[in-house]
Motif scaffolding. Sequence first.
Motif, PDB file in Angstrom:
ATOM      1  N   VAL A 177      21.084 -56.812   4.843  1.00 35.04           N
ATOM      2  CA  VAL A 177      21.310 -56.682   3.407  1.00 35.04           C
ATOM      3  C   VAL A 177      22.791 -56.400   3.192  1.00 35.04           C
ATOM      4  O   VAL A 177      23.374 -55.547   3.872  1.00 35.04           O
ATOM      5  N   TYR A 208      12.038 -54.583  -1.336  1.00 36.57           N
ATOM      6  CA  TYR A 208      11.857 -56.022  -1.467  1.00 36.57           C
ATOM      7  C   TYR A 208      12.432 -56.748  -0.250  1.00 36.57           C
ATOM      8  O   TYR A 208      11.836 -57.689   0.274  1.00 36.57           O
ATOM      9  N   GLN A 241      15.199 -52.381  -4.170  1.00 35.82           N
ATOM     10  CA  GLN A 241      15.839 -53.538  -3.555  1.00 35.82           C
ATOM     11  C   GLN A 241      15.571 -53.591  -2.055  1.00 35.82           C
ATOM     12  O   GLN A 241      15.257 -54.642  -1.491  1.00 35.82           O
ATOM     13  N   LYS A 276      17.482 -53.104 -10.747  1.00 34.70           N
ATOM     14  CA  LYS A 276      16.557 -52.418  -9.855  1.00 34.70           C
ATOM     15  C   LYS A 276      17.262 -51.284  -9.116  1.00 34.70           C
ATOM     16  O   LYS A 276      18.463 -51.341  -8.867  1.00 34.70           O
ATOM     17  N   ASP A 330      19.234 -60.052  -5.228  1.00 35.69           N
ATOM     18  CA  ASP A 330      18.311 -59.195  -5.956  1.00 35.69           C
ATOM     19  C   ASP A 330      19.118 -58.051  -6.564  1.00 35.69           C
ATOM     20  O   ASP A 330      20.322 -57.933  -6.366  1.00 35.69           O
ATOM     21  N   GLY A 331      18.425 -57.244  -7.344  1.00 34.02           N
ATOM     22  CA  GLY A 331      19.073 -56.014  -7.788  1.00 34.02           C
ATOM     23  C   GLY A 331      19.456 -55.949  -9.235  1.00 34.02           C
ATOM     24  O   GLY A 331      20.117 -55.004  -9.659  1.00 34.02           O
TER      25      GLY A 331
END
Length: 688
Positions: A36, A27, A24, A19, A15-16
Amino acid sequence: MCQELRSQNIPVEMDGQGKSMKAQLKYANKINAKYVIILGDDELVKQEAIIRDMETSEQHVVPLMDASKKIYKRFSGMALKERMTIRMETMQGLHRTHGCGTISEQEVGKEVVLCGWVERRRDHGGLIFLDLRDRSGVVQVVASPDHNVESFHKAEDVRNEYVLCVRGKITKRDEAAINPNLPTGAYEMYCEELRVLNSAKTPPFYIQDDIDVDENIRLKYRYLDLRRPEMQRNLILRHKVTKAMRDFFDSRDFLEIETPMLTKSTPEGARDYLVPSRVNAGTFYALPQSPQIFKQILMVAGYEKYFQIVRCFRDEDLRADRQPEFTQLDLEMSFVDEEDIYSMLEEMVAHVFKTTLGKEITLPMPRITWDEAMDKYGSDKPDLRFDMAFTDVTDLVKDTEFKVFRSVIDNGGVVKGIVVPGDAGIPRRELDDLVEYVNRYGAKGLAWACFNEDGSIKSQIMKFLGEDTIRNIGEKMGAKGGDLVLMIADKPATVARALGELRLEMARRMNMIDPDKLAFTWVTDFPMFEYNEDEKRYVAMHHPFTMPRHEDLDKLESDPGSVKAIAYDMVLNGVEIGGGSLRIYQSDVQEKVFKAIGLSEEEAKSKFGFMLDAFQYGAPPHAGCAFGLDRLVMLMAKRQSIRDVIAFPKTQSASDVMSQAPSEVEPKQLKELHIKPDIEEEEEQSLV
């Protein structure tokens, strides 16, 4: 890094893109990520990575090259700890009282027993929240040391997809804690007893909707994929559809009768799946492509109204809406005509949609002949959720000096086009892409004309046809200011295919397709035969037992290519969901049809002898239809592939990656079947 972790069966999402860090992490928390890995510009320069524990919020800096190893080690350590500390229990003494998704105001203050899988676990220090999921839905379970210390400590070791049985009272959540996105979001259970019925390895993907995972991974772990709510909704809908069908036909005096799975091979159409007979050496059964012959024999036997929801098999190349084994609704009726069939099936479809989706279907359904469908839409299963019908402009350009059009027309071709509303401003680059698009479907080129809002016209063939001819084309096609005209000149079959695909593509690009619209239509009056260039003969377009139109019976011998059949398909949103016909029940007509497709009396007797014999004892007029259950449910569930509405489908190579079928068998089994494989011999010969 993602690939490396996935190879170790660790679920990963990246992701990211644009964002913020906060978004992030939010989410990551939403999907219940355990860790993460944070990679920013500074980290990449330093060749470092930040690993954040989402439960404790602790962060550690590690060398970039070691990041995936650190994650794998932590996951391995978690699994080892879980195996060592979790003691499996039973449900003895407890009996489930409710489904997780059924908790409502009526249960508030009552003690209930729930069972299910842990969808999500959140540790808030003094409280542990577990989202417990079963087939009925999800409910929040709270483990608190104030209510039961033992249950709280067990919850500390629980992880996603553990199987639990919990007992406790249902309470209402505080107003601020209500989850409006969850049917049970206003309630929760405070756990008085928690039993761990089974632990679970970390799944290779998240058990949630809208996952971005390779389909082969989903099929390999189908038992996990089927836990996802959207997959369960699909199969529940499928069950409701089949039940609604059975209820409908039962109420109309139909009998559900099973027909054989091991039948005689009749190679007239798709390839059969063959089953060798051990008892009768050297002979084979075939798995049925449909119960066609048997259901017609049931009409001869006097059962009059038959239906069956039946498995069928075809050994053919696969695509999104085809499987080697599939399910169809099969039916047959005696002493009826096509109008009786139309009425019965329309009422059945309306009942199914009303019962399962609560949607009203307008009856009677519209009808379009096969000739009209091919002429206007280039397809015998047109998508009528939008218009954009073809216009034939051959008469306007037949005398042109433009060699491309002229040579096509002189050789029996046609020039047809479509109007794309509001797309006159399309960039030239996209027009060039459209030329490549139609090339895939056999078209050699694409002519276009942009009718601008100011009344001017832009076209790459203006200099060949002249502005007056282009304006005449636009007028005939109904083009207005701001519209785009696209034309293809080629053989009729090529124009139908290429322009038909272009019509669908432009509708998608212009957002002209309403996903909630249900556009039903009957396509009628199919050609009785189509010419097979490879075999140099006519073959039946549907099957050789289809009744020709009465007015065409005298053409069966003199002009079989012009004969129309009393055949019909029901189409929904561009997908054929059912098809059938009136059947031949008189031997003289059947003989003429067999002769038209080059089938001798001896061949017909060999392939269909038992059916033809039965017809000598009084066959009634009869008709029938078969509905593709998989396709119908796919459309009702708004899925793109029938694999999403079948519990255990095959891949496009006709294999099951979960069970590893097909597979080799023991030589002993082949010997019992009197089969000697020659694959190795063939491979050796090909190498010589």
